[in-house]
Design a protein around this motif. Structure first.
Motif: not given
Length: 267
Positions: A162-167, A231-236, A254-264
């Protein structure tokens, strides 16, 4: 187990070796027959006899080829389908799985939008920042099972939704296996990167291992992802393997998680 990829050579039978033959198994533990057939099918996949997207022979044909029952072949194929290496299609047969398929191309992506789904969010927009050959640090070559000094390709890119840099990602690949991979090739390819690896380089990623932890954005990453530094990020960190558990890619995202979440999904 004695591998028999050649259909004209002796193949496994549905029964154990005759008593009194004095023939001992070649491995410490006896492998069930369907596992032996699974291994033979894997050898054909690894050898390129059936390529991603291709149909494989029917269960009856494979049963005749390996001189086993159709039920034994079916059980082997069931496991390969559960491993996402084969795909059954009702009324059409069984096909080699490919990352080019819509439902498979996000197989290793565990980042999902908080609202909606990956499909409703639409395809990621990809910005390729760099693609270069280099001699990587020892930790990279060791993770990929390479000797020191062997060539590697490093790719840096940003994925936006959605035009938002996320990863923000850095990838390291076997230099010899991906000879000819360029920034232009990556920029022109519209599909999943693993689909490009399949079609142009004959490398199929079949499984991956990941390490996940929380980190703070450094200055370079903050600029790429358009977030404040710290800013907090998720490192994968992911190692992706092709057939026979050969590591082919090390990927650090490096993942932004302000509008996304990690799901397994665990099972």
């Amino acid at each position: 187990m004695q591998a028999n990829p050649d259909p004209a050579s002796p193949a496994p039978s549905d029964g154990p070796p005759p008593a009194g033959t004095g023939v001992a198994p070649s491995t410490p533990a006896f492998s069930p027959l369907y596992q032996q057939i699974k291994t033979l099918i894997l050898q054909s996949l690894q050898g390129g006899e059936w390529k991603p997207g291709d149909p494989i022979p029917s269960e009856l044909e494979l049963a005749a080829r390996y001189k086993v029952s159709q039920g034994t072949v079916r059980k082997a194929i069931d496991e390969l389908a559960a491993d996402n290496l084969l795909v059954r299609r009702q009324g059409k047969g069984t096909f080699v799985a490919t990352h080019a398929e819509q439902h498979i191309q996000y197989r290793f992506l565990r980042l999902h939008p908080d609202i909606g789904t990956l499909d409703s969010e639409g395809p990621a927009q990809r910005q390729i920042i760099a693609c270069r050959r280099l001699r990587a640090p020892v930790e990279i070559t060791q993770a990929l099972g390479l000797r020191g000094g062997e060539p590697l390709i490093q790719v840096s890119r940003v994925l936006s939704f959605g035009d938002v840099p996320t990863i923000a990602e850095d990838l390291w690949l076997h230099g010899n296996a991906f000879k000819g991979l360029t920034l232009e090739t990556l920029a022109q390819h519209q599909g999943a990167m693993y689909a490009l690896f399949e079609t142009q380089f004959g490398v199929r990623m079949v499984r991956a291992e990941e390490k996940v932890k929380a980190v703070a954005a450094d200055a370079a990453t903050a600029e790429r992802l358009q977030v404040p530094e710290g800013s907090p990020l998720l490192s994968v960190e992911r190692i992706a393997y092709t057939y026979n558990d050969v590591p082919m890619e090390l990927r650090r995202g490096l993942y932004r998680t302000d509008s996304h979440h990690y799901r397994n999904q665990l099972s």
